[in-house]
Scaffold this active site. Structure first.
Site, mmCIF file in Angstrom:
data_model
loop_
_atom_site.group_PDB
_atom_site.id
_atom_site.type_symbol
_atom_site.label_atom_id
_atom_site.label_comp_id
_atom_site.label_asym_id
_atom_site.label_seq_id
_atom_site.Cartn_x
_atom_site.Cartn_y
_atom_site.Cartn_z
ATOM 1 N N ASP A 310 0.871 -1.146 0.000
ATOM 2 C CA ASP A 310 0.000 0.000 0.000
ATOM 3 C C ASP A 310 0.913 1.202 0.000
ATOM 4 O OD1 ASP A 310 -2.598 0.391 -0.109
ATOM 5 O OD2 ASP A 310 -2.987 0.303 2.049
ATOM 6 N N GLU A 351 -3.877 15.519 7.834
ATOM 7 C CA GLU A 351 -3.904 16.498 6.742
ATOM 8 C C GLU A 351 -4.487 17.820 7.236
ATOM 9 O OE1 GLU A 351 -4.960 13.389 6.370
ATOM 10 O OE2 GLU A 351 -4.612 12.617 4.336
ATOM 11 N N THR A 378 -17.272 12.703 4.445
ATOM 12 C CA THR A 378 -17.928 11.403 4.264
ATOM 13 C C THR A 378 -17.530 10.848 2.905
ATOM 14 O OG1 THR A 378 -19.882 12.237 3.148
ATOM 15 C CG2 THR A 378 -19.982 12.187 5.558
ATOM 16 N N ALA A 379 -17.672 9.572 2.794
ATOM 17 C CA ALA A 379 -17.292 8.931 1.532
ATOM 18 C C ALA A 379 -18.208 9.388 0.398
ATOM 19 C CB ALA A 379 -17.350 7.420 1.679
ATOM 20 N N GLN A 380 -19.452 9.787 0.744
ATOM 21 C CA GLN A 380 -20.374 10.215 -0.314
ATOM 22 C C GLN A 380 -19.996 11.608 -0.853
ATOM 23 O OE1 GLN A 380 -21.921 8.801 2.648
ATOM 24 N NE2 GLN A 380 -21.769 6.885 1.482
ATOM 25 N N ARG A 382 -17.220 13.377 -0.151
ATOM 26 C CA ARG A 382 -15.772 13.490 -0.328
ATOM 27 C C ARG A 382 -15.315 14.942 -0.145
ATOM 28 N NH1 ARG A 382 -15.210 11.643 -5.701
ATOM 29 N NH2 ARG A 382 -12.965 11.652 -5.540
ATOM 30 N N MET A 383 -15.955 15.591 0.831
ATOM 31 C CA MET A 383 -15.577 16.964 1.172
ATOM 32 C C MET A 383 -15.700 17.114 2.683
ATOM 33 S SD MET A 383 -17.692 19.384 -1.439
ATOM 34 C CE MET A 383 -19.272 18.877 -0.804
ATOM 35 N N ASP A 523 -2.348 -2.826 6.717
ATOM 36 C CA ASP A 523 -2.715 -2.558 8.094
ATOM 37 C C ASP A 523 -4.216 -2.375 8.289
ATOM 38 O OD1 ASP A 523 -2.901 -0.207 6.767
ATOM 39 O OD2 ASP A 523 -1.337 0.834 7.894
#
Lengths: 687, 568
Positions: A310, A351, A378-380, A382-383, A523
Site C-alpha cells: 500500500d 492532513e 464522508t465517503a459520499q 468526499r468533502m 494494516d
C-alpha cells in the site's frame, strides 16, 4: 517517530546466552537424552543408540577398555552437543518471553466504562479482561493486554517485546494505534480497547512458538529430514554389511570401530543443528521485531517473487502534509489561507492539522469562530468544511475536497468552475502531490498542495529487493499521475493506481495465477482479505485486529519495509540448512581416510597406504575423527543461530560461493583438523 | 588416445542430427517419412488394439509399460525353455533350465543382457532372433519412452489444460506409451540396426542362417581332431546389441571374438554404435523440451564425467603400478591391446551397454574400479533412456541441495521439490546400497555361493561387479564366476528387476507429481541449473554420493587388490 529503522544492527544478544540461560541449556541437554525427546531426531537417535552399544561392548569386554570408554564418552558428548544446540536456540527465544511472562503475572488493569470516563475506574486483574473492554493507562503503568488506543497518545517503551529501548509513539486514530500487553507507558494517559483475550495475545503465541513443543516443522525441514534419514540408513547398511565383506578376506573388524565409523559417516553435524536452525529462524525474525505465526511463514518469505505494498504509510509517511497554497488568478492568497484554515480547524486528520499549521499566523492564537457548524468528511460527499452562521457578516459555507467533488458542489450552488483550476490541479498532481480544492460559497479559491513524502531510504530498500529478484508493486487510491510520480520517486517496479480495496485481492490472485509467490503488507481492515490471500501477509502491529488476524506475520514496529528482513531471515535459514548439509556430507571423505585404515590396520597391512594423513595410531585416528565430529557441532552453533550470510547477488554467484566455502571447505577442513587433533593426542597420550 | 578422440568426434557429429531427429520422432507431430513408416506402424497399432494419439496419465503409462514387459518376458522365457522342440535350431541347442531361462529372459527384458549362458552353444537361431534380438530392439525404446514421458511431466505434461500456471487438479497427460515405443523402434532403432548390420557384414561378421562349418585345427598340439565353428545371423544381433545399449553377444566372449569383431574398423564402428544413441539423447533433450541450454547441461556434465572416467581407465591400464606386469595381456585381445581394451571397458560401462572386447576380470584393479564406479553412477551417458532417467534423479537431488544454498525452497524448472518427491527419491537412493551391499555380503558370507575363480580381494570385486552389473542393467561380466547356478540366476534376476523398474518408474511418478504444481517463473533469484557452476555442483553430488556409499567395498575390493599387487 521513533520506530526502529529496518536496517538497524541486530540489537542486544551479542553473547549467545547469559549465565542463567547457559545453565538452563546445559540442564536441557541432559533432559533431552530421555527417549521421548531423543527419538524425535533420527540422526541423533542413531548416535545415542551407538553410545549405548559402545558402552555395552566395553562392559562385555569385546573391545579394549580404554578405547571403549573413550569412544562411549565421545559419542555421548556428541549427542549432548546436539541437544545443547537445540536448547540454546530455545533458551534464547524463551529469554525474551520469560521476562514478559513474569511481568504479566501480576498485571492489573484500570477498567473504565467509556472513552471519556467520568466515573472512577475499577481495578481488576489483567487476566479478567475481555475483548472490547476499555482500560485507562497512565504514565509509568504497564499495558495490561493487547489493544488499540481509542483516545490520546503516549510514548511507550516496548523493549520487553522488541528488545528496543528507544520509546515509540502510539496515537489514537492513526496507523500506529496498537499497543502490546506488557509494554510500559512512559508519558501521557491513553484509553485502550482490548483486542485479545488473555492467553491469546501475540505474546502468548510467541511464548508458545519459541517453546519447542508447539513448534511445527516446516515443509522444507521435513523434506530435508527425510533426506538425512535416507543418508543415515544408507550408512547403516554400509556399516552392517562391512564385517561380512571383510570376513571373506579373513579380516575381523572391531565392532567398536564400526560404531565409530557409523557415527562419523551419518550427517550428525546437520542432524544435530537442524532443530536449532529452525528455532533460530523464528528468533531472528523476532529480533527484527516480526512475530511470525509459524516457521513456515518465515520459510515461504524466502521464496517471495512479488511484494505488494500500500502506498500510504508504507512507501510514504502516510500523513500527508500541506506544503503550499495555490490561489487562483484574482484571488487573494490570504483569503485562500484563511478559508483553508477555517475549514480545517475541526478536522482531526493529520492532513487537516497540517493545513492549520501551514496557514496560521504563528504570532496569533487561533480563535474558533462562533456559531460554526463543522461538516465532517464522508465517503459520499468526499468533502469536509465548515458552515459559519452570520454574526453581522454574511453566512459562509467553506468546503475543501477532491477537485471533482468541489466542482460538483460549486455547480450545484450555481457557481462556475474556473477553467484555470484543472491546470492547477494537474500541476500539483504531476508533482506526486495531492491537490485539495478550497471553495468559499460558490467561489473556487484555489488549491492546497498536500505532499505525501516518500520515506527516507525506501528507494535503496526496493533496489535491494530487486537485487534479490523481488518485484515491488505499489497499490494506491491516487490518480495515475500522482501514483506514477511517487512510484518513480520510490523506485517501485509497478504501480496500480485508483485501486479499490478489492483490486488488491485481484492483483494478488493474478500474480499467483502466474505462479508467483506474493507478499502483501497491510494494516487496514479492508486489507484483511488480501493479507489472507497472499502467501506471506505481513500485518502492522499498529494496524487493525482484522488485519493482524488475517496476516501470517505481524510487524511489531509497524515498519512495512521490514519484510525485507523477514525475506533475508527466510533465505538465510534455507541457505544454512543447505550449507551445513553439504558440509556434513563433504566431511565424510576425510573421516573415511581416518577410520578405514584404522579399521583394517591389523588384518590388512597394505591398507596403511590409505592413511594419507599419517595419523599416529589406529586408536588415535578413531578418537581424532570422533573428537572432530563432536566438537564441530558446538563450533557451528553460532553459525546455525546467526545464519549463513545472505548477499543479494544472483543465485549462481550464491551457489558458487557456498559450494566453495561449505563444499570444498567441508572436504578440506576435517583433513587439517583431524591431523591437528591427532598431533595433540600423540603429544599428550602417545601413539 | 587417438582412437578415443576419433570415436568421440564421430559420435558427436552423428549424435547431433540424430538427437534432433529423435526429438521430432518423440514429439509425435507430423513429419517427413510418416507415410513410409506408417506402413509398418499402423498395422502394429491395429494389432495391439491401441490408439496412438490417446493421452495417458503416468499411472496408465506405467501400467502399459509393465503389462507389455510381463507379456514379452513370459514369451521369451517359454521360447528359451522349449527351443529344442522349435524350428531353426541347426546347432541342436538343448532346452534351457528354468532358472537360467528366467534369468536370460529377464536379463534381456531389462535391457541388461547379462549372460549366464554361451549363446553359440546354448541358444537356437530362433531363440536368438526372437527372444534375444527382438528384446534387444524394443527394450531400449521402452527406456526412451519412459524418460520422454518423464520429461513431459517435468515441464507440466503434454498440452497443459490452459496457459495458466495454476496447479492442475488431476494427473497430467504424459504421452502415449505405445506410440512412444513403436515410433522410435520403427523410425530410429530398426534403420540404424540395418545400417550397422550391413557395415559389420561388410567387415566380415557372419550373417547366415546356417549352423556353420567344422574345421580342423591348424595346431595339432591342441589335441582336437575337429572344431565346430558355430555361425548364424551374428551381424544383425551385434548391430542391435551395440546400438541399443544391450551388450549381449552371440558368442560367450562377446566382442573379443573375431567373429563378432573382426577388424580395427569393426571395433571402431561398434564403439561408435555403443555411444551413438546415449549421446544423441543428450542432444534430443534440448530440442524436445525446447531448452537448448538443458542439453548443454546434460551433455556437458556427462562428457566431463566420461572424459575423466575414460582417461582414468586408459591411464590405469597403461601406466598404473599394476599395469606393467607381464600378465597385463592375459584376458585381452592382442589385436586390440591394452589401450583399446581399457577404452572399450570405460565406454561400455558408462553407457550401460555391457558388451566387452576384453575380460574385465583381467583389467588392472584400478581400471576395474573405474568400470564399477561407472556402473554405480549409471548416468554417464547411461543406457538408452535409463541413463537420462538416472541423471534426472541426480538432478533432483542436486537441485535440492543447491537450491537450499541459494536461499529458496528447492525447485526444478519452477516446480517445488517437497517432502513427497524427496520420499520417492529416498526409495531410489536407499535401494542401491541395500541391494548391492546386501547381496554381496550374503554371497560372501556363504563362500559356497560365490563360485569364484579367485580368492581374496579380487573375489570381492568379482562378486560385487556381478551384482552391480545386474542392478545397473549393464550386463557385462567381470567373469571368473561360475555364475550359471541357481543362486546367481535367481539373485541377479531379482536385481535386474529392481534395477530396471523402480529406476524408470519412480522418476516418472516424481515428474507427474511435479507437473501438478504451480510453476514459478524463473527470475534472478531462482537457481539456474544450466550453468557451469551448477554442473560442477551436480558432478560433485554424483561423485560424493557414490563414493560415500561404496567407499568401503571399493577399498576392500579393487583398491586392496591394487595395493596387494603393487606391494613390493
Amino acid at each position: 517517530m521513533s520506530t526502529t529503522p529496518a536496517h538497524a544492527a541486530p540489537r542486544g544478544h551479542h553473547a549467545l546466552l547469559d549465565a542463567a540461560g547457559l545453565r538452563t541449556a546445559i540442564i536441557a541437554s541432559f533432559v533431552k537424552l530421555l527417549p521421548q525427546h531423543a527419538f524425535r531426531n533420527p540422526v541423533m537417535a542413531v548416535v545415542w543408540l551407538g553410545t549405548l552399544l559402545a558402552a555395552g561392548l566395553t562392559i562385555a569386554g569385546l573391545t579394549s577398555r580404554g578405547l571403549g570408554w573413550t569412544v562411549t564418552a565421545l559419542l555421548l558428548v556428541t549427542v549432548l552437543f546436539a541437544n545443547f544446540a537445540e536448547a540454546v536456540a530455545e533458551a534464547r527465544g524463551r529469554g525474551q518471553a520469560a521476562s514478559l511472562r513474569r511481568a504479566r503475572k501480576d498485571l492489573v488493569a484500570r477498567r473504565v466504562p467509556s472513552e471519556g470516563y467520568t466515573i472512577a475506574a475499577t481495578t481488576i486483574p489483567a487476566a479478567d479482561l475481555r475483548v472490547g473492554d476499555l482500560v485507562a493507562i497512565s504514565a509509568g503503568e504497564l499495558v495490561p493486554a493487547d489493544g488499540e488506543i481509542v483516545k490520546g497518545l503516549a510514548t511507550i517503551n516496548e523493549s520487553a517485546v522488541t528488545g528496543e529501548s528507544a520509546p515509540v509513539l502510539r496515537e489514537a486514530g492513526t496507523d500506529r494505534s496498537g499497543v502490546i500487553g506488557g509494554t510500559k507507558v512512559l508519558s501521557d494517559e491513553i484509553v485502550v480497547r482490548i483486542t485479545a483475550e488473555p492467553g491469546h495475545s501475540f505474546l502468548d503465541r510467541m511464548i508458545g512458538l519459541v517453546e519447542g513443543a508447539s513448534r511445527q516443522r516446516t515443509p522444507n525441514e521435513i523434506a530435508l529430514g527425510l533426506l538425512l534419514l535416507t543418508m543415515t540408513l544408507t550408512f547403516l547398511i554400509v556399516v552392517i554389511t562391512l564385517p561380512f565383506l571383510a570376513g571373506f578376506v579373513g579380516a575381523t573388524l572391531d565392532p567398536l570401530l564400526l560404531v565409530a565409523l557409523l557415527v562419523c559417516l551419518i550427517p550428525t553435524t546437520i542432524g544435530g543443528l537442524l532443530p536449532a536452525i529452525g528455532i533460530a529462524g523464528m528468533n531472528r525474525a523476532l529480533a527484527a521485531n516480526v512475530l511470525a505465526k509459524s516457521g513456515k511463514a518465515v520459510e515461504v518469505a524466502g521464496d517471495i517473487d512479488v511484494l505488494l505494498l500500500d502506498k500510504t504509510g508504507t512507501i510514504t509517511h502516510g500523513d500527508r502534509q500541506a506544503t503550499a497554497f495555490h490561489a487562483l488568478a484574482g484571488v487573494d492568497p490570504a483569503a485562500l489561507r484563511e478559508a483553508a484554515m477555517l475549514a480545517s480547524l475541526a478536522d482531526p486528520t493529520p492532513e487537516g492539522k497540517s493545513i492549520v499549521q501551514l496557514a496560521r499566523d504563528p504570532s496569533r492564537a487561533i480563535e474558533e469562530p462562533p456559531h460554526a457548524r463543522f461538516v465532517a468528511f464522508t465517503a459520499q460527499t468526499r468533502m469536509s468544511g465548515v458552515d459559519l452562521a452570520g454574526d453581522g457578516t454574511r453566512p459562509r459555507c467553506i468546503r475543501k475536497g477532491a477537485s471533482d467533488a468541489i466542482a460538483r458542489h460549486v455547480e450545484a450552488l450555481g457557481g462556475e468552475v474556473p477553467t484555470e483550476l484543472a491546470a492547477r490541479v494537474e500541476q500539483v498532481a504531476r508533482r506526486g502531490a495531492t491537490p485539495l480544492v478550497v471553495a468559499d460559497g460558490r467561489h473556487v479559491l484555489g488549491v492546497v498542495e498536500l505532499s505525501d513524502v516518500v520515506k527516507h531510504g525506501i528507494k535503496a530498500k526496493f533496489a535491494h529487493m530487486r537485487a534479490m529478484g523481488i518485484r515491488t508493486v505499489m497499490i494506491t487510491g491516487d490518480n495515475p499521475l500522482t501514483a506514477a510520480a511517487i512510484a518513480a520517486e520510490a523506485g517501485v517496479d509497478d504501480v496500480v493506481a485508483e485501486a479499490r480495496p478489492e483490486d488488491k485481492l485481484a492483483r494478488i490472485r493474478e500474480e499467483q495465477a502466474r505462479g508467483r509467490l506474493v507478499a502483501m503488507v497491510g494494516d487496514g481492515t479492508n486489507d484483511a482479505p488480501a493479507l489472507a490471500q497472499a502467501d506471506v501477509g505481513l500485518a502492522m502491529n499498529a494496524g487493525t485486529q482484522a488485519a493482524k488476524e488475517a496476516g501470517n506475520m505481524v510487524d511489531l514496529d509497524s515498519d512495512p519495509a521490514k519484510l525485507l528482513e523477514v525475506v533475508e531471515v527466510g533465505k538465510q535459514q534455507l541457505i544454512t540448512r543447505g550449507a551445513l548439509t553439504t558440509f556434513s556430507l563433504a566431511n565424510d571423505v576425510s573421516k573415511y581416510f581416518a577410520i578405514l585404515p584404522a579399521l583394517f590396520a591389523g588384518a590388512i597391512p597394505s591398507m596403511a597406504a590409505l592413511n594419507v594423513m599419517q595419523l599416529s595410531s589406529p586408536a588415535n585416528a578413531v578418537v581424532a575423527a570422533l573428537v572432530f565430529n563432536a566438537i564441530i557441532i558446538p563450533l557451528l552453533i553460532p553459525l546455525a543461530l546467526r545464519g549463513v550470510r545472505f548477499r543479494p547477488s544472483g543465485a549462481t554467484a550464491l551457489l558458487r560461493r557456498n559450494m566453495l566455502v561449505y563444499g570444498v571447505g567441508g572436504i578440506a577442513l576435517p583433513f587439517v583438523a583431524i591431523k591437528l587433533i591427532d598431533l595433540l593426542l600423540a603429544a599428550v597420550f602417545g601413539a | 588416445m587417438t582412437e578415443a578422440i576419433v570415436v568421440l568426434l564421430l559420435v558427436i557429429a552423428a549424435g547431433w542430427p540424430l538427437g534432433h531427429y529423435l526429438a521430432a520422432v518423440m514429439r509425435g507431430a507430423p513429419m517427413h517419412g510418416d507415410r513410409v513408416f506408417g506402413v509398418i506402424e499402423k498395422p502394429v497399432y491395429r494389432l495391439l488394439g491401441v490408439d496412438p494419439s490417446e493421452g495417458m496419465t503416468w499411472k496408465a503409462y506405467a501400467a502399459a509399460f509393465l503389462a507389455s514387459n510381463a507379456i514379452l518376458g513370459v514369451l521369451a522365457w517359454v521360447v528359451f525353455m522349449t527351443q529344442a522342440w522349435l524350428p531353426l535350431n541347426p546347432n541342436g541347442a538343448p532346452n534351457m533350465r528354468w532358472d537360467l531361462a528366467l534369468h536370460t529372459a529377464v536379463s534381456f527384458l531389462t535391457n541388461t543382457n547379462q549372460q549366464h549362458y554361451s549363446g553359440q552353444a546354448q541358444l537356437s537361431h530362433l531363440a536368438q532372433m526372437t527372444g534375444i534380438v527382438g528384446l534387444q530392439v524394443v527394450t531400449p525404446m521402452m527406456g526412451l519412452a519412459l524418460v520422454v514421458a518423464t520429461l513431459r511431466g517435468l515441464f507440466g505434461g503434454r498440452t497443459p489444460p490452459s496457459a495458466s500456471a495454476q496447479a492442475t487438479v488431476g494427473d497430467v497427460d504424459v504421452g502415449n506409451y505405445w506410440a512412444d515405443v513403436v515410433r522410435p523402434s520403427v523410425r530410429v532403432m530398426l534403420p540404424l540396426c540395418l545400417l550397422w548390420s550391413v557395415l559389420l557384414t561388410w567387415q566380415g561378421v557372419p550373417s547366415t542362417l546356417d549352423g556353420g562349418p567344422v574345421a580342423t585345427p591348424v595346431d595339432a598340439s591342441a589335441g582336437m581332431a575337429a572344431q565346430k565353428i558355430p555361425l548364424g545371423p551374428v551381424a544383425p544381433m551385434v548391430a542391435a546389441k551395440q546400438i541399443g545399449t544391450n551388450g549381449g553377444g552371440w558368442y560367450g566372449p562377446n566382442s573379443a571374438v573375431p567373429l563378432e569383431n573382426p577388424t580395427p574398423l569393426s571395433n571402431l564402428l561398434e564403439m561408435v554404435a555403443i555411444l551413438l544413441i546415449p549421446v544423441a539423447i543428450t542432444f534430443m533433450v534440448g530440442a524436445f523440451t525446447e531448452r537448448r541450454r538443458f542439453s548443454a547441461l546434460v551433455f556437458g556434465t556427462m562428457l566431463l564425467m566420461s572424459l575423466v572416467s575414460g582417461s582414468a581407465a586408459i591411464w590405469s591400464e597403461g601406466h598404473s603400478a599394476t599395469a606393467s606386469d607381464i600378465a597385463v595381456m592375459e584376458g585381452k585381445e592382442t589385436r586390440f591391446g591394452a589401450g583399446s581394451s581399457a577404452l572399450w571397458a570405460a565406454v561400455t560401462t558408462q553407457t550401460s551397454n555391457g558388451s566387452v572386447n576384453a575380460m574385465h576380470d583381467s583389467l588392472a584393479p584400478l581400471t576395474g574400479l573405474v568400470t564399477i564406479a561407472n556402473m554405480l553412477v549409471n548416468g554417464i551417458w547411461g543406457g538408452i533412456g535409463c541413463g537420462l532417467q538416472q541423471f534426472i534423479v541426480y538432478l533432483l537431488l542436486g537441485v535440492f541441495l543447491a537450491g537450499l544454498m541459494t536461499g529458496r525452497t528447492p525447485e526444478l524448472f519452477g516446480r517445488k521439490i517437497e517432502a513427497h518427491e524427496v520420499k520417492l527419491l529416498a526409495v531410489l537412493v536407499l535401494l542401491q546400497p541395500l541391494v548391492l551391499l546386501g547381496f554381496t555380503a550374503v554371497t560372501l558370507a556363504v563362500p559356497e555361493l560365490t563360485g569364484n575363480s579367485n580368492p581374496g580381494f579380487h573375489a570381492i570385486s568379482q562378486v560385487f561387479y556381478e551384482f552391480t552389473s545386474a542392478f545397473a542393467n549393464n550386463g557385462s561380466g567381470f567373469e571368473g564366476l561360475g555364475d550359471a547356478t541357481a543362486w546367481w540366476n535367481l539373485s541377479t534376476t531379482l536385481l535386474l528387476v529392481l534395477g530396471r523398474y523402480p529406476a524408470l518408474l519412480i522418476p516418472l511418478a516424481i515428474a507427474a507429481s511435479l507437473a501438478r504444481k504451480r510453476v514459478t517463473p524463473e527470475g534472478i533469484g531462482t537457481l539456474q541449473v544450466e550453468t557451469p557452476t551448477f554442473a560442477l555442483t551436480l558432478v560433485a553430488v554424483i561423485v560424493i554420493l557414490t563414493l560415500l556409499q561404496f567407499m568401503p567395498i571399493l577399498v576392500l575390493g579393487p583398491i586392496a587388490d591394487h595395493l596387494a599387487l603393487s606391494a613390493p
